[in-house]
Scaffold this motif. Structure first.
Motif, PDB file in Angstrom:
ATOM      1  N   MET A 194     -13.848 -37.884 -17.949  1.00 45.80           N
ATOM      2  CA  MET A 194     -14.892 -37.063 -17.363  1.00 45.80           C
ATOM      3  C   MET A 194     -14.259 -35.715 -17.050  1.00 45.80           C
ATOM      4  N   TYR A 195     -14.895 -34.656 -17.504  1.00 49.25           N
ATOM      5  CA  TYR A 195     -14.364 -33.316 -17.296  1.00 49.25           C
ATOM      6  C   TYR A 195     -15.188 -32.604 -16.226  1.00 49.25           C
ATOM      7  N   TYR A 196     -14.454 -32.001 -15.280  1.00 45.84           N
ATOM      8  CA  TYR A 196     -15.085 -31.325 -14.155  1.00 45.84           C
ATOM      9  C   TYR A 196     -14.688 -29.854 -14.124  1.00 45.84           C
ATOM     10  N   CYS A 197     -15.645 -29.053 -13.776  1.00 52.92           N
ATOM     11  CA  CYS A 197     -15.418 -27.637 -13.528  1.00 52.92           C
ATOM     12  C   CYS A 197     -15.239 -27.456 -12.024  1.00 52.92           C
ATOM     13  N   ALA A 198     -14.342 -26.561 -11.633  1.00 57.48           N
ATOM     14  CA  ALA A 198     -14.100 -26.310 -10.218  1.00 57.48           C
ATOM     15  C   ALA A 198     -13.840 -24.832  -9.980  1.00 57.48           C
ATOM     16  N   GLY A 199     -14.171 -24.389  -8.768  1.00 51.99           N
ATOM     17  CA  GLY A 199     -13.956 -22.988  -8.425  1.00 51.99           C
ATOM     18  C   GLY A 199     -13.444 -22.833  -7.006  1.00 51.99           C
ATOM     19  N   LYS A 200     -12.670 -21.794  -6.797  1.00 49.90           N
ATOM     20  CA  LYS A 200     -12.152 -21.515  -5.456  1.00 49.90           C
ATOM     21  C   LYS A 200     -13.061 -20.531  -4.735  1.00 49.90           C
ATOM     22  N   LYS A 201     -13.071 -20.654  -3.414  1.00 53.17           N
ATOM     23  CA  LYS A 201     -13.816 -19.711  -2.594  1.00 53.17           C
ATOM     24  C   LYS A 201     -12.989 -18.459  -2.355  1.00 53.17           C
ATOM     25  N   PHE A 202     -11.680 -18.647  -2.209  1.00 52.47           N
ATOM     26  CA  PHE A 202     -10.777 -17.532  -1.962  1.00 52.47           C
ATOM     27  C   PHE A 202      -9.605 -17.631  -2.926  1.00 52.47           C
ATOM     28  N   SER A 203      -9.142 -16.492  -3.410  1.00 52.41           N
ATOM     29  CA  SER A 203      -8.058 -16.491  -4.378  1.00 52.41           C
ATOM     30  C   SER A 203      -6.763 -17.041  -3.781  1.00 52.41           C
ATOM     31  N   TRP A 204      -6.600 -16.891  -2.444  1.00 54.06           N
ATOM     32  CA  TRP A 204      -5.360 -17.341  -1.814  1.00 54.06           C
ATOM     33  C   TRP A 204      -5.378 -18.831  -1.488  1.00 54.06           C
ATOM     34  N   SER A 205      -6.529 -19.467  -1.648  1.00 53.59           N
ATOM     35  CA  SER A 205      -6.647 -20.877  -1.310  1.00 53.59           C
ATOM     36  C   SER A 205      -6.031 -21.760  -2.385  1.00 53.59           C
ATOM     37  N   SER A 206      -5.409 -22.832  -1.954  1.00 59.88           N
ATOM     38  CA  SER A 206      -4.863 -23.801  -2.894  1.00 59.88           C
ATOM     39  C   SER A 206      -5.903 -24.863  -3.253  1.00 59.88           C
ATOM     40  N   GLN A 207      -7.003 -24.864  -2.520  1.00 62.01           N
ATOM     41  CA  GLN A 207      -8.039 -25.873  -2.719  1.00 62.01           C
ATOM     42  C   GLN A 207      -9.227 -25.311  -3.489  1.00 62.01           C
ATOM     43  N   TYR A 208      -9.828 -26.175  -4.279  1.00 61.85           N
ATOM     44  CA  TYR A 208     -11.055 -25.821  -4.982  1.00 61.85           C
ATOM     45  C   TYR A 208     -12.243 -26.273  -4.126  1.00 61.85           C
ATOM     46  N   ALA A 209     -13.076 -25.295  -3.755  1.00 66.69           N
ATOM     47  CA  ALA A 209     -14.189 -25.562  -2.847  1.00 66.69           C
ATOM     48  C   ALA A 209     -15.446 -26.027  -3.572  1.00 66.69           C
ATOM     49  N   TYR A 210     -15.568 -25.626  -4.824  1.00 63.41           N
ATOM     50  CA  TYR A 210     -16.793 -25.900  -5.578  1.00 63.41           C
ATOM     51  C   TYR A 210     -16.489 -26.826  -6.749  1.00 63.41           C
ATOM     52  N   TRP A 211     -17.350 -27.831  -6.923  1.00 66.21           N
ATOM     53  CA  TRP A 211     -17.158 -28.809  -7.993  1.00 66.21           C
ATOM     54  C   TRP A 211     -18.492 -29.101  -8.682  1.00 66.21           C
ATOM     55  N   GLY A 212     -18.410 -29.282  -9.996  1.00 59.65           N
ATOM     56  CA  GLY A 212     -19.568 -29.727 -10.736  1.00 59.65           C
ATOM     57  C   GLY A 212     -19.661 -31.236 -10.752  1.00 59.65           C
ATOM     58  N   GLN A 213     -20.708 -31.743 -11.391  1.00 57.76           N
ATOM     59  CA  GLN A 213     -20.941 -33.188 -11.454  1.00 57.76           C
ATOM     60  C   GLN A 213     -20.138 -33.851 -12.573  1.00 57.76           C
ATOM     61  N   GLY A 214     -19.668 -33.053 -13.498  1.00 48.69           N
ATOM     62  CA  GLY A 214     -18.861 -33.608 -14.579  1.00 48.69           C
ATOM     63  C   GLY A 214     -19.645 -33.804 -15.862  1.00 48.69           C
ATOM     64  N   THR A 215     -18.921 -33.778 -16.965  1.00 49.51           N
ATOM     65  CA  THR A 215     -19.502 -34.062 -18.269  1.00 49.51           C
ATOM     66  C   THR A 215     -18.524 -34.958 -19.028  1.00 49.51           C
ATOM     67  N   GLN A 216     -19.042 -35.998 -19.642  1.00 52.66           N
ATOM     68  CA  GLN A 216     -18.199 -37.005 -20.279  1.00 52.66           C
ATOM     69  C   GLN A 216     -17.781 -36.568 -21.686  1.00 52.66           C
ATOM     70  N   VAL A 217     -16.509 -36.722 -21.955  1.00 51.46           N
ATOM     71  CA  VAL A 217     -15.969 -36.492 -23.297  1.00 51.46           C
ATOM     72  C   VAL A 217     -15.347 -37.794 -23.777  1.00 51.46           C
ATOM     73  N   THR A 218     -15.787 -38.259 -24.937  1.00 54.84           N
ATOM     74  CA  THR A 218     -15.266 -39.499 -25.508  1.00 54.84           C
ATOM     75  C   THR A 218     -14.778 -39.216 -26.916  1.00 54.84           C
ATOM     76  N   VAL A 219     -13.514 -39.522 -27.165  1.00 49.88           N
ATOM     77  CA  VAL A 219     -12.911 -39.285 -28.468  1.00 49.88           C
ATOM     78  C   VAL A 219     -12.517 -40.625 -29.069  1.00 49.88           C
ATOM     79  N   SER A 220     -13.064 -40.931 -30.221  1.00 51.68           N
ATOM     80  CA  SER A 220     -12.780 -42.204 -30.882  1.00 51.68           C
ATOM     81  C   SER A 220     -11.760 -42.008 -31.998  1.00 51.68           C
ATOM     82  N   SER A 221     -10.977 -43.048 -32.233  1.00 54.68           N
ATOM     83  CA  SER A 221      -9.931 -42.954 -33.258  1.00 54.68           C
ATOM     84  C   SER A 221     -10.447 -43.355 -34.615  1.00 54.68           C
TER      85      SER A 221
END
Length: 116
Positions: free
Chosen positions: A89-116
């Motif tokens: 599951m791939y998630y997008c995230a964003g920071k509120k402040f550039s100096w922050s080490s934490q990501y304040a904003y998160w998406g719900q995710g999108t599934q990526v499935t790779v078959s062999s």
């Protein structure tokens, strides 16, 4: 509060490509793509800073490309030469402040499935 909505996930065969998009409701200086596979910890795939400097996880270097369109408040992840181990599951995230080490904003995710 910035809302993030991912899209572009799906199922592909190994060697294929996908392009993920993350639409943000507002501006976030510093954004990243994370992924989490079943039974594994979440890991950062790529991040882009305020100055547009970019970092990639070693496992995706040379295959994935992160980019950001500030005019559209949209983050992208171009994924080429996909491998089964990229399945997650791939998630997008964003920071509120550039100096922050934490990501304040998160998406719900999108599934990526790779078959062999």
């Amino acid at each position: 509060q910035v809302q993030l909505v991912e899209s572009g996930g799906g199922s592909v065969q190994a060697g294929g490509s996908l392009r993920l998009s993350c639409a943000a409701s507002g501006y976030s200086c510093c954004m990243a793509w994370f992924r989490q596979a079943p039974g594994k910890e979440r890991e950062v795939v790529a991040d882009i800073a305020r100055d547009l400097s970019i970092r990639y996880a070693d496992s995706v270097k040379g295959r994935f490309t992160i980019s950001k369109d500030n005019a559209k408040n949209t983050l992208y992840l171009q994924m080429n030469s996909l491998k089964p181990e990229d399945t997650a599951m791939y998630y997008c995230a964003g920071k509120k402040f550039s100096w922050s080490s934490q990501y304040a904003y998160w998406g719900q995710g999108t599934q990526v499935t790779v078959s062999s």
